[in-house]
Design a protein around this motif. Structure first.
Motif, PDB file in Angstrom:
ATOM      1  N   THR A   1     -22.603  12.184  23.310  1.00 18.70           N
ATOM      2  CA  THR A   1     -21.230  11.566  22.935  1.00 18.70           C
ATOM      3  C   THR A   1     -21.652  10.689  21.910  1.00 18.70           C
ATOM      4  O   THR A   1     -21.028  10.614  20.769  1.00 18.70           O
ATOM      5  CB  THR A   1     -20.332  11.143  24.096  1.00 18.70           C
ATOM      6  OG1 THR A   1     -20.154  12.317  25.149  1.00 18.70           O
ATOM      7  CG2 THR A   1     -18.955  10.669  23.833  1.00 18.70           C
TER       8      THR A   1
ATOM      9  N   TRP B   1     -14.598  12.337  25.096  1.00 19.76           N
ATOM     10  CA  TRP B   1     -14.368  11.029  26.006  1.00 19.76           C
ATOM     11  C   TRP B   1     -12.931  11.221  26.887  1.00 19.76           C
ATOM     12  O   TRP B   1     -13.053  10.766  28.109  1.00 19.76           O
ATOM     13  CB  TRP B   1     -14.216   9.672  24.916  1.00 19.76           C
ATOM     14  CG  TRP B   1     -13.485   8.460  25.885  1.00 19.76           C
ATOM     15  CD1 TRP B   1     -14.057   7.999  27.039  1.00 19.76           C
ATOM     16  CD2 TRP B   1     -12.738   7.751  25.682  1.00 19.76           C
ATOM     17  NE1 TRP B   1     -13.417   6.844  27.482  1.00 19.76           N
ATOM     18  CE2 TRP B   1     -12.360   6.536  26.630  1.00 19.76           C
ATOM     19  CE3 TRP B   1     -11.588   7.692  24.544  1.00 19.76           C
ATOM     20  CZ2 TRP B   1     -11.399   5.697  26.439  1.00 19.76           C
ATOM     21  CZ3 TRP B   1     -10.558   6.702  24.249  1.00 19.76           C
ATOM     22  CH2 TRP B   1     -10.552   5.858  25.255  1.00 19.76           C
TER      23      TRP B   1
ATOM     24  N   LYS C   1     -13.539  11.265  30.878  1.00 19.73           N
ATOM     25  CA  LYS C   1     -13.771   9.984  31.330  1.00 19.73           C
ATOM     26  C   LYS C   1     -13.595   9.722  32.802  1.00 19.73           C
ATOM     27  O   LYS C   1     -13.878   8.669  33.361  1.00 19.73           O
ATOM     28  CB  LYS C   1     -12.779   8.964  30.432  1.00 19.73           C
ATOM     29  CG  LYS C   1     -11.275   9.219  30.574  1.00 19.73           C
ATOM     30  CD  LYS C   1     -10.764   8.189  29.879  1.00 19.73           C
ATOM     31  CE  LYS C   1      -9.008   8.574  30.018  1.00 19.73           C
ATOM     32  NZ  LYS C   1      -8.159   7.577  29.068  1.00 19.73           N
TER      33      LYS C   1
ATOM     34  N   GLY D   1     -17.422   5.573  26.087  1.00 21.83           N
ATOM     35  CA  GLY D   1     -16.290   6.305  25.168  1.00 21.83           C
ATOM     36  C   GLY D   1     -15.460   5.313  24.442  1.00 21.83           C
ATOM     37  O   GLY D   1     -15.230   5.253  23.303  1.00 21.83           O
TER      38      GLY D   1
END
Length: 120
Positions: A19, A41, A45, A55
């Motif tokens: 990410t 994200w 998450k 994120g």
């Protein structure tokens, strides 16, 4: 028979590192360095340990860099200071995601300096 969905957090440092590295899509394709981390994200998450924190820091960093770029464009007219700011943003935008990807792989917290916390 009833199926119960259990929200079990899994530890996936590789996904968190990827990410961070997806921010570099700006340099490869010209776009996607904001959208791809945002999608990863938002989709993971609640399932991956640490993804919420990482994120948020990625999105805050990308929004801060966008703000610095927008503010540096008029500053180009002021003795060329905006050009130095654009160069600095370009260097920070390339180096900090790599550094934080390594930190994420080691299980450490992200540290993006010069970042405005838009999302808390």
């Amino acid at each position: 028979m009833e199926v119960v969905n259990q929200n079990v957090l899994r530890k996936d440092n590789t996904l968190v590192s990827i990410t961070h590295l997806t921010q570099l899509l700006h340099y490869v394709t010209g776009f996607g360095g904001f959208l791809v981390p945002l999608i990863i994200w938002l989709s993971s998450k609640n399932n991956v340990t640490g993804m919420a924190e990482h994120g948020r820091s990625i999105i805050n960093f990308q929004l801060s860099m966008l703000l610095y770029i927008v503010l540096s464009i008029p500053a180009i007219l002021l003795l060329g200071l905006g050009i130095l700011t654009l160069i600095g943003v370009g260097i920070l935008g390339f180096v900090l995601p790599i550094v934080n990807a390594v930190k994420a792989a080691n299980g450490e917290s992200p540290s993006y300096f010069l970042t405005i916390k838009f999302i808390k």
